[in-house]
Design a protein around this motif. Structure first.
Motif, short mmCIF file in Angstrom:
data_model
loop_
_atom_site.label_atom_id
_atom_site.label_comp_id
_atom_site.label_asym_id
_atom_site.label_seq_id
_atom_site.Cartn_x
_atom_site.Cartn_y
_atom_site.Cartn_z
N PHE A 33 41.22 37.68 -1.81
CA PHE A 33 39.80 38.00 -1.84
C PHE A 33 39.32 38.47 -0.48
O PHE A 33 38.61 39.46 -0.37
CB PHE A 33 38.98 36.79 -2.34
CG PHE A 33 39.31 36.45 -3.75
CD1 PHE A 33 38.65 37.09 -4.80
CD2 PHE A 33 40.30 35.53 -4.06
CE1 PHE A 33 38.97 36.81 -6.13
CE2 PHE A 33 40.63 35.24 -5.38
CZ PHE A 33 39.96 35.88 -6.41
N GLU A 34 39.77 37.77 0.60
CA GLU A 34 39.39 38.18 1.96
C GLU A 34 39.91 39.59 2.27
O GLU A 34 39.30 40.34 3.03
CB GLU A 34 39.95 37.19 2.98
CG GLU A 34 39.33 35.79 2.93
CD GLU A 34 37.87 35.77 3.38
OE1 GLU A 34 37.39 36.76 3.95
OE2 GLU A 34 37.21 34.74 3.13
N PHE A 35 41.07 39.93 1.70
CA PHE A 35 41.66 41.25 1.94
C PHE A 35 41.01 42.32 1.04
O PHE A 35 41.34 43.49 1.12
CB PHE A 35 43.17 41.22 1.70
CG PHE A 35 43.98 40.74 2.89
CD1 PHE A 35 43.41 39.91 3.85
CD2 PHE A 35 45.32 41.11 3.06
CE1 PHE A 35 44.16 39.45 4.95
CE2 PHE A 35 46.06 40.67 4.15
CZ PHE A 35 45.49 39.84 5.09
N GLY A 36 40.12 41.89 0.16
CA GLY A 36 39.41 42.85 -0.68
C GLY A 36 40.11 43.26 -1.95
O GLY A 36 39.80 44.29 -2.54
#
Lengths: 415, 415
Positions: free
Chosen positions: B375-378
């Motif tokens: 999620f943090e990496f998109g």
């Protein structure tokens, strides 16, 4: 645990950082140095190769295996030429695959890096020694070569030549290591050397590959077993079907992308099977078929269940008669090895169905399965043909010898 | 061989063709149906989950494990929300990755396809059941779920809800199967079910993953073990270093991207180690260090060799003092698990060296290792974090659940 194995593997692991950071120019210089050294050491290599050939023919190796083992002046020149061509290919290492900035300001770059240390396990084909070493050099990987004992003299000579060449370049010669202990026990140690090896690539027959898959804890790229089919649909052009099947079976029967079974729609078979058989028999092909096939042409001998699973690698072809494209797809699903499959057809609908539902690395319409090859696909190189679905599928070029790494640039971010 | 295992695996294999050919719209409809069903069956799911919780607490499961096992209304709502969000992500299946025409006229298309049948093996976390099922549905994969016996009631309930939802859609409900037999023997059968499974993804602790890696002949994606380091270079900004280390260690110590060792340059340590220790102790962190570290601050207790290898997953941090970036890189090379590594530094040269030579899925400059996350990496989704170099590296989103296939169109070519 073999001291040689661990010493060499540790040496290779130590070099991974340096190799990954080596410039394309330095890597190409190394390839050219090896290309040159192969030519100037030609007589030495041939002499050593003769020792292997002599021992192998004394052991009664069949002609096809002796041919694979044999080096000639022309073959060494080809190796040297291939190394030179490799310098012209783009170096994949360092390529920035994606570049994004996250809402919190983190800059996220995905870059291509070497796999690290690659273990190559292969049979008595000294050309694989040069193939594997050169592709690994080009991609900044360290490589541990474990060839067959039957090619020991040849492999030792080739690696000696590689080392002699690398000593004149910026690449540490230890980046290419040959495991001289070719015992099965040591090979099996290699399978579980997770501490040092990033990947194992077995190249050879079905048994070798199966054994590595079963026993290895190091990630494996499965290569090469090909039980390939050509399906002749009821709408297939007669001459095209005959030509494609003949090519797929006879052009080089000993390789993995050769066809092993032709699946024929019953309507096409009624009109044309005899002509297909005539053509194949003229090419010295032995045909084994199901009941419908043997009924249609007496030159076809009865096949057993075993035949549908066979990778003959020889001038033998199984013949299966089906009533529909669905039946053909199901036969392939049951017996295929997910390598290369082809449909000869003029029906758009059947082609679409076949190409969607057949699960294989390469699915062809109106072409021979023989095209599944790194050079034919335009990669300029090939380390093998992957028949698994992870990492790389089908012919593997330079990119298959790489991994990726995320480089993330921040300014102190914690959220 | 377990009848249940083979029956379910064969059923899944049979569905791969259909699932691969399913439209994005139909797959999204199925995800929405599951999202809806989760909400309407909330009380049934919670009731079944309670049975697992009760049994687990009777067995004396530690608090952290009970928390992982526990479902709540809020957590089920989150699952449902995640399913809805998944419908908004681009479907990777069918994407044409490359399209070339060879000199002989062959048209070569590389397209994205599902992996096929995925075996998920995981511990007592029922959320993985929904995660894995939904990501597999989105990518046209069939999935065999093998959860922990401690989560049996929860998993059965969740899969029942999935099936009930799928029955209202075009996706066959059998595309998601739960292995109800959770014995170790049957799990180990799964490891070698190459005939039916295309890939195994273990999610859980180091022992589970090690066992799968060692015993499986089915290709495995290694996930998650993270012995992550933060290196504080001599040029590091004091406050940034303290904040990043504190976040990396304390924000969620039980996860794989939390830091386990801080490596500190001796010069920085002389001036600032005491402040860093002060800060960490205030966050209830226990510190274990090498001789230089314990000399500098008595609140640090002596570490043993074992500590450098530990994935504590707890409020414990190892402290290693080094004299150079090289020494930091070598420590990581020796003890790291190639997950996430960070350097805090203002020296361009040292940053470059660290990011080039450290071999890990994610290498950070001036940021916390905690960002290694789909999620943090998109990516909008995450099936796990790969720590191997084959196939996918780092956080795995939808694309990691795909393979490729070459579709080759000819006009009868044989050369």
């Amino acid at each position: 645990m073999s001291v040689e194995l661990v010493t060499k593997a540790a040496l290779l692991k130590d070099l991974t950082g340096v190799l990954g950071a080596t410039s394309s120019a330095d890597k190409n210089d190394a390839l050219l140095a090896v290309a040159k050294e192969l030519l100037s050491e030609m007589s030495y290599i041939l002499e050593e190769n003769k020792k292997d050939l002599l021992a192998a023919s004394e052991k009664g190796f069949p002609e096809a295996l002796l041919d694979r083992l044999k080096l000639t002046e022309a073959r060494i020149k080809d190796m040297s030429e291939a190394l030179t061509q490799l310098t012209e290919l783009k170096d994949p290492i360092g390529e920035v695959i994606s570049e994004t900035t996250r809402p919190n300001g983190l800059k996220l770059n995905k870059v291509r890096v070497p796999l690290g240390v690659i273990g190559m396990i292969y049979e008595a084909r000294p050309n694989v020694t040069i193939d594997a070493a050169s592709l690994c050099l080009k991609t900044g990987n360290a490589v541990l070569l474990r060839g067959s004992s039957s090619a020991s003299h040849s492999n030792k000579a080739l690696v000696k030549v590689i080392h002699k060449a690398l000593e004149k370049t910026k690449i540490p010669k230890d980046a290419v290591q040959l495991l001289e202990d070719t015992s099965r026990e040591t090979a099996e140690k290699l399978f579980t050397l997770n501490e040092y090896l990033d990947v194992l690539i077995p190249r050879g027959g079905a048994n070798l590959i199966k054994s590595v898959m079963e026993k290895a804890s190091v990630p494996v790229i499965e290569t090469g077993v090909g039980n390939c089919h050509v399906f002749i649909d009821n709408t297939a052009d007669k001459n095209m079907a005959i030509e494609v099947v003949t090519n797929a079976k006879t052009q080089r029967p000993s390789v993995c992308n050769a066809a092993e079974t032709v699946i024929v729609h019953k309507d096409w078979a009624k009109s044309h099977l005899t002509d297909l058989v005539e053509h194949l028999v003229n090419h010295r092909v032995t045909l084994k078929g199901d009941h419908s096939a043997t009924e249609l042409d007496k030159r076809i001998v009865p096949a057993t269940e075993e035949d549908w699973n066979m990778e003959y690698l020889d001038l033998i072809l199984a013949v299966k008669i089906v009533s529909s494209v669905d039946e053909a797809i199901n036969h392939i699903k049951r017996y295929g090895t997910k390598h290369s499959e082809s449909i000869i057809s003029r029906s758009e609908e059947n082609v679409k169905q076949f190409m969607t539902y057949v699960d294989a690395a390469a699915v062809y319409h109106n072409a021979s399965t023989r095209f599944t090859d790194g050079f034919e696909f335009g990669f300029g190189a090939e380390i093998g043909i992957s028949t698994q679905k992870l990492h790389a599928r089908g012919p593997m070029g330079l990119e298959a010898l790489t991994s990726t790494k995320y480089l993330i640039y921040g300014e102190g971010q914690t959220k």
